[in-house]
Design a protein around this motif. Structure first.
Motif, PDB file in Angstrom:
ATOM      1  N   ARG A   1       0.832  -1.196   0.000  1.00 45.82           N
ATOM      2  CA  ARG A   1       0.000   0.000   0.000  1.00 45.82           C
ATOM      3  C   ARG A   1       0.871   1.253   0.000  1.00 45.82           C
ATOM      4  N   GLY A   2       1.887   1.215   0.857  1.00 50.63           N
ATOM      5  CA  GLY A   2       2.790   2.357   0.937  1.00 50.63           C
ATOM      6  C   GLY A   2       3.468   2.625  -0.395  1.00 50.63           C
ATOM      7  N   GLU A   3       3.918   1.549  -1.019  1.00 50.40           N
ATOM      8  CA  GLU A   3       4.600   1.674  -2.310  1.00 50.40           C
ATOM      9  C   GLU A   3       3.664   2.262  -3.367  1.00 50.40           C
ATOM     10  N   ILE A   4       2.448   1.749  -3.386  1.00 48.27           N
ATOM     11  CA  ILE A   4       1.502   2.228  -4.394  1.00 48.27           C
ATOM     12  C   ILE A   4       1.197   3.706  -4.163  1.00 48.27           C
ATOM     13  N   MET A   5       1.004   4.038  -2.893  1.00 48.03           N
ATOM     14  CA  MET A   5       0.732   5.441  -2.556  1.00 48.03           C
ATOM     15  C   MET A   5       1.868   6.333  -3.053  1.00 48.03           C
ATOM     16  N   ALA A   6       3.082   5.901  -2.734  1.00 48.75           N
ATOM     17  CA  ALA A   6       4.236   6.696  -3.138  1.00 48.75           C
ATOM     18  C   ALA A   6       4.305   6.798  -4.653  1.00 48.75           C
ATOM     19  N   GLY A   7       4.023   5.658  -5.289  1.00 44.59           N
ATOM     20  CA  GLY A   7       4.074   5.628  -6.749  1.00 44.59           C
ATOM     21  C   GLY A   7       3.053   6.569  -7.360  1.00 44.59           C
ATOM     22  N   LEU A   8       1.861   6.566  -6.800  1.00 45.28           N
ATOM     23  CA  LEU A   8       0.796   7.420  -7.320  1.00 45.28           C
ATOM     24  C   LEU A   8       1.161   8.888  -7.157  1.00 45.28           C
ATOM     25  N   GLN A   9       1.728   9.198  -6.001  1.00 42.95           N
ATOM     26  CA  GLN A   9       2.088  10.594  -5.769  1.00 42.95           C
ATOM     27  C   GLN A   9       3.218  11.021  -6.700  1.00 42.95           C
ATOM     28  N   GLN A  10       4.094  10.065  -6.961  1.00 39.45           N
ATOM     29  CA  GLN A  10       5.182  10.354  -7.887  1.00 39.45           C
ATOM     30  C   GLN A  10       4.633  10.639  -9.285  1.00 39.45           C
ATOM     31  N   LYS A  11       3.518   9.996  -9.567  1.00 40.45           N
ATOM     32  CA  LYS A  11       2.929  10.175 -10.894  1.00 40.45           C
ATOM     33  C   LYS A  11       2.006  11.384 -10.928  1.00 40.45           C
ATOM     34  N   GLY A  12       2.121  12.216  -9.940  1.00 43.02           N
ATOM     35  CA  GLY A  12       1.428  13.481 -10.009  1.00 43.02           C
ATOM     36  C   GLY A  12       0.111  13.561  -9.271  1.00 43.02           C
ATOM     37  N   MET A  13      -0.231  12.505  -8.554  1.00 43.14           N
ATOM     38  CA  MET A  13      -1.480  12.582  -7.791  1.00 43.14           C
ATOM     39  C   MET A  13      -1.199  13.273  -6.466  1.00 43.14           C
ATOM     40  N   SER A  14      -2.217  13.960  -5.954  1.00 42.17           N
ATOM     41  CA  SER A  14      -2.068  14.484  -4.610  1.00 42.17           C
ATOM     42  C   SER A  14      -2.281  13.322  -3.655  1.00 42.17           C
ATOM     43  N   ARG A  15      -1.894  13.532  -2.416  1.00 38.82           N
ATOM     44  CA  ARG A  15      -2.031  12.456  -1.451  1.00 38.82           C
ATOM     45  C   ARG A  15      -3.489  12.024  -1.340  1.00 38.82           C
ATOM     46  N   ARG A  16      -4.335  13.020  -1.386  1.00 35.87           N
ATOM     47  CA  ARG A  16      -5.752  12.712  -1.213  1.00 35.87           C
ATOM     48  C   ARG A  16      -6.294  11.921  -2.405  1.00 35.87           C
ATOM     49  N   GLN A  17      -5.882  12.354  -3.558  1.00 39.26           N
ATOM     50  CA  GLN A  17      -6.311  11.626  -4.753  1.00 39.26           C
ATOM     51  C   GLN A  17      -5.818  10.183  -4.699  1.00 39.26           C
ATOM     52  N   ALA A  18      -4.574  10.047  -4.274  1.00 38.68           N
ATOM     53  CA  ALA A  18      -4.000   8.711  -4.198  1.00 38.68           C
ATOM     54  C   ALA A  18      -4.788   7.854  -3.220  1.00 38.68           C
ATOM     55  N   GLU A  19      -5.130   8.467  -2.095  1.00 37.44           N
ATOM     56  CA  GLU A  19      -5.901   7.720  -1.106  1.00 37.44           C
ATOM     57  C   GLU A  19      -7.256   7.323  -1.669  1.00 37.44           C
ATOM     58  N   GLU A  20      -7.851   8.244  -2.365  1.00 34.72           N
ATOM     59  CA  GLU A  20      -9.152   7.944  -2.962  1.00 34.72           C
ATOM     60  C   GLU A  20      -9.036   6.813  -3.976  1.00 34.72           C
ATOM     61  N   ALA A  21      -7.986   6.893  -4.754  1.00 39.64           N
ATOM     62  CA  ALA A  21      -7.794   5.851  -5.765  1.00 39.64           C
ATOM     63  C   ALA A  21      -7.664   4.490  -5.109  1.00 39.64           C
ATOM     64  N   LEU A  22      -7.001   4.479  -3.971  1.00 38.55           N
ATOM     65  CA  LEU A  22      -6.803   3.203  -3.290  1.00 38.55           C
ATOM     66  C   LEU A  22      -8.047   2.754  -2.534  1.00 38.55           C
ATOM     67  N   GLU A  23      -8.838   3.718  -2.159  1.00 42.00           N
ATOM     68  CA  GLU A  23     -10.002   3.335  -1.380  1.00 42.00           C
ATOM     69  C   GLU A  23     -11.170   2.888  -2.241  1.00 42.00           C
ATOM     70  N   ALA A  24     -11.056   3.120  -3.515  1.00 40.08           N
ATOM     71  CA  ALA A  24     -12.111   2.654  -4.408  1.00 40.08           C
ATOM     72  C   ALA A  24     -12.253   1.144  -4.265  1.00 40.08           C
ATOM     73  N   ASP A  25     -13.424   0.661  -4.483  1.00 36.38           N
ATOM     74  CA  ASP A  25     -13.660  -0.770  -4.396  1.00 36.38           C
ATOM     75  C   ASP A  25     -12.737  -1.478  -5.389  1.00 36.38           C
ATOM     76  N   VAL A  26     -12.012  -2.435  -4.860  1.00 39.42           N
ATOM     77  CA  VAL A  26     -11.020  -3.117  -5.687  1.00 39.42           C
ATOM     78  C   VAL A  26     -11.655  -3.684  -6.953  1.00 39.42           C
ATOM     79  N   ARG A  27     -12.891  -4.108  -6.803  1.00 40.71           N
ATOM     80  CA  ARG A  27     -13.543  -4.753  -7.944  1.00 40.71           C
ATOM     81  C   ARG A  27     -13.859  -3.759  -9.061  1.00 40.71           C
ATOM     82  N   ASP A  28     -13.870  -2.468  -8.689  1.00 43.01           N
ATOM     83  CA  ASP A  28     -14.148  -1.460  -9.712  1.00 43.01           C
ATOM     84  C   ASP A  28     -12.895  -1.050 -10.465  1.00 43.01           C
ATOM     85  N   ILE A  29     -11.782  -1.509  -9.965  1.00 44.16           N
ATOM     86  CA  ILE A  29     -10.535  -1.067 -10.583  1.00 44.16           C
ATOM     87  C   ILE A  29     -10.130  -2.068 -11.655  1.00 44.16           C
TER      88      ILE A  29
END
Lengths: 441, 306
Positions: free
Chosen positions: B249-277
């Motif tokens: 989770r930490g790695e993905i978060m860091a990766g997302l932020q590196q790709k230009g997402m804000s922390r909040r966006q990254a969190e939202e992306a991760l909190e989405a239902d896994v099945r929707d991703i």
């Protein structure tokens, strides 16, 4: 379709060797890498392993590496053992004085006449000297005491202390203490001890020695009952008999006060003496306060055996007096802090175990005090709160855990820590190692 | 195919070890001479030892072999009757039990075991016409464990073939379900970033962590089952799993932020239902594997979306 091309998937030979831990590290790693990516091979290993008959071998111990917590406990155990041995090797007379002085501020019976301390202390001090009185009230007391010494020595030698301690009277005589109940407690305790004494004169000494052996592993037990009741029984022999009446009603606070006075005569720092106080154990919850019968000395093991070894006729009583005036230490959690009280809850002393540690509950039994907090934080004291050890349930601090919601002490070795996640972590070695119990369906 | 020996076992300096193992293996009983025994060891050592393995390494390796079972397997393969007698006494029952346990069905289990017996007696081979499957046993694990693994392998092979057929039928019957796939393919940019971040994070994990994650989340194995597969205690798996999941989770978060997402966006992306991703972790894990069969990959990816 030949989905399993030979070079692609590991052969059965390799998969089996993997499942049986027979591969060298490098090859194991490469098989693992394949397995991580290959569902079919995972399936094969899984099926083969599931088909393994019960009792088939090959489970390595769960520990996979050095654990700091284990080491710490080992160090504690080792130091206790060393001190015990040292005390036995060094002459009893030499060891006796300092230990008594340090382990229990109350009993300074080396120089009983020197000061005119509080009545309790005076009596306590006199006890040993007036061993003759013991003989008066119980003509064969000396003989029995010697018998007890031998038994105690045997117990020491065979290491049966823990067993004796536990079987002696069950774990943690826990009394509920209200303001008005103390007297009753005292009375009960007296009765208990008297019964015990009559039934088995060897018991106290045995208990005393087993107490010492049990230190660090077992906590409270019969010994605690014995110790906590011992002081109350102390005045029984000879002319002091009336002392029971005197002593029993004035419960903890009075005794505490006297002790403090005595301490002040002996030692300039009352703080030190407080820390050194060897008694009292408590079981406290957030609201109600439960007190478990107190175990005696915190001072390293050898004191009682040493005094037993003096072979003076009053040796047995020396053990008793030494632990006199114990007020069970109470524990509670109030507004996010651990508090303890040595005067039955009149004055509470706040304690800080660690920064950022948010305690949620505290449970004490014998010398053991367990404090659980947020995020699985757990602290254990085995000396009634003098020193603390941080315990990690999982062996490291990396995994987030639920808050500690409950700590159940079945006996000093068997403790369950329940987390808010519902996980039940159990130790059966007094906190050295924990395992996660499987959840009930 | 018999493996090509890379390492040549030098019999001379290892003679005492080989002699000792020869006695231990009771090879004489099943008609294997000392020379033949050394030959068997040579083949095994050649297969698994590196060319520059020292004498000491070779000796340690040889001592780690289950020579008694290895010799039994070779003797059976050679058609020694005493060996077969011993083999049947020892392994007949366990083999059928294992078949039943693997197939979870008496009839299938028995059939599975019977077909393995046929292979053990002799499979068709190009060169000399007959070759026992027992020749593939190399003595590193137990013979019984090897037999179980072979059974499991056979079972999975059959099962997968069947499953493939079934999934085709399903495709025909329930075409609607498959029609949903293109919709998922229309991924948002967040999904693309999430997929990339997940890929990277998965790559960063150790193979053991990946194995545990895959077993737990993809295969739905219990902690106890995984623990048995890895020969460790259940609580160890629990610990490692939690740690790996957290690290991931930490790695993905860091990766997302590196790709230009804000922390909040990254969190939202991760909190989405896994099945929707639309991230197919199964495929991501499988991607690292160098598959010769490309159909295999699409098959796995297909399963991931079931």
């Amino acid at each position: 379709m030949a989905a399993h091309a030979p070079g692609e998937h590991p052969e059965a030979e390799q998969l089996n060797a993997f499942a049986e831990n027979a591969l060298a590290a490098q090859e194991r790693e490469s098989v693992l890498t394949h397995l991580a990516a290959c569902e079919d091979c995972r399936e094969i290993v899984g099926l083969a392993v599931e088909a393994r008959p019960e009792g088939a071998p090959l489970v390595k111990p769960a520990r996979d590496g050095f654990r700091w917590a284990t080491f710490q406990w080992a160090a504690v155990a080792a130091s206790v053992a060393i001190v015990t041995v040292a005390a036995l090797v060094v002459g009893p007379k030499e060891t006796r004085a300092p230990q008594l002085a340090t382990s229990s501020p109350v009993v300074h019976h080396q120089q009983p006449a020197e000061a005119q301390p509080a009545p309790e202390v005076a009596e306590a001090a006199n006890m040993d000297l007036k061993a003759g009185r013991v003989a008066e009230s119980k003509p064969d007391a000396n003989a029995k005491a010697r018998g007890a010494e031998k038994k105690a020595a045997t117990a020491m030698g065979t290491g049966s202390g823990i067993g004796a301690g536990i079987s002696g009277g069950g774990f943690g005589g826990v009394y509920k203490v209200d303001e008005g109940q103390k007297t009753t407690n005292g009375a009960n305790a007296v009765t208990k001890l008297q019964e015990k004494k009559e039934a088995s004169p060897a018991e106290p000494a045995k208990a005393a020695s087993s107490r010492e052996l049990a230190y660090g592993a077992a906590g409270p037990s019969a010994n605690d009952t014995f110790y906590s009741s011992a002081p109350l029984n102390r005045p029984a022999p000879g002319s002091v008999t009336g002392g029971i009446a005197q002593r029993v009603p004035p419960p903890a606070p009075a005794a505490d006060g006297d002790r403090t006075r005595a301490e002040e005569q002996r030692k300039s720092s009352s703080e030190i003496s407080k820390d050194k106080r060897s008694d009292s154990v408590a079981q406290a919850s957030n609201e109600s306060v439960e007190v478990s019968a107190q175990a005696a000395t915190i001072a390293p093991a050898p004191a009682p055996p040493a005094s037993i070894k003096t072979k003076s006729s009053g040796a047995d009583m020396g053990v008793l007096t030494r632990t006199y005036a114990s007020t069970p230490r109470l524990w509670r959690v109030r507004s996010g802090k651990i508090e303890s009280s040595d005067d039955s809850g009149k004055v509470w002393q706040s304690r800080t175990l660690a920064k950022e540690f948010q305690p949620m509950n505290v449970v004490a039994a014998g010398q053991q005090v367990w404090v659980g907090g947020k995020a699985g934080a757990l602290f254990l004291s085995r000396d009634n709160g003098q020193t603390w050890t941080k315990i990690s349930l999982t062996g490291d601090d990396i995994i987030p855990l639920g808050d500690v919601t409950e700590i159940k002490i079945a006996n000093p070795l068997l403790v369950d820590v329940i987390l808010s996640s519902g996980d039940d972590w159990q130790t059966n070695d007094g906190g050295k190692s924990f395992r996660l119990l499987p959840r009930k369906p | 195919m018999p493996p090509k020996p890379i390492y040549a076992l030098d019999v001379k300096p290892l003679a005492p070890v080989i002699a000792e193992l020869y006695l231990l293996s009771e090879a004489q009983k099943v008609g294997i001479t000392k020379e033949a025994f050394a030959g068997i060891l040579g083949v095994v050592a050649g297969k698994y030892l590196t060319t520059n393995a020292s004498e000491k390494e070779a000796s340690t390796f040889l001592r780690g072999l289950r020579v008694q079972e290895l010799v039994l397997a070779r003797a059976c393969s050679a058609g020694n009757e005493i060996a077969w007698e011993i083999f049947l006494t020892k392994f007949r029952e366990p083999l059928y039990n294992a078949g039943r346990a693997i197939a979870k069905n008496d009839a299938t289990g028995r059939e599975l075991a019977d077909s393995l017996y046929a292979d053990l007696y002799g499979m068709k081979s190009d060169d000399d016409g007959r070759r026992s499957k027992l020749d593939y046993y190399m003595g590193r694990g137990s013979l019984e464990g090897w037999l179980r693994t072979v059974l499991a392998q056979e079972f999975v092979n059959r099962y997968r073939t069947q499953k493939r057929l079934v999934s085709l039928e399903e495709e025909e019957d329930a075409g609607v379900q498959f029609a949903a796939a293109p919709a998922a393919a229309a991924t948002t940019s967040a999904d693309a970033r999430l997929e990339a971040a997940t890929d990277e994070a998965l790559r960063a994990l150790s193979s053991e962590d990946k194995f545990i994650l895959a077993s737990y989340f993809l295969d739905d194995r219990t902690l106890a089952e995984i623990a048995r597969m890895l020969n460790v205690h259940e609580s160890t798996i629990s610990r490692k799993l939690e740690r790996a999941a957290k690290a991931l989770r930490g790695e993905i978060m860091a990766g997302l932020q590196q790709k230009g997402m804000s922390r909040r966006q990254a969190e939202e992306a991760l909190e989405a239902d896994v099945r929707d991703i639309a991230v197919d972790v199964r495929a991501s894990l499988g991607r690292e594997r160098n598959l010769q069969e490309s159909g295999m990959k699409s098959f796995q990816a297909g399963k991931g979306q079931e």
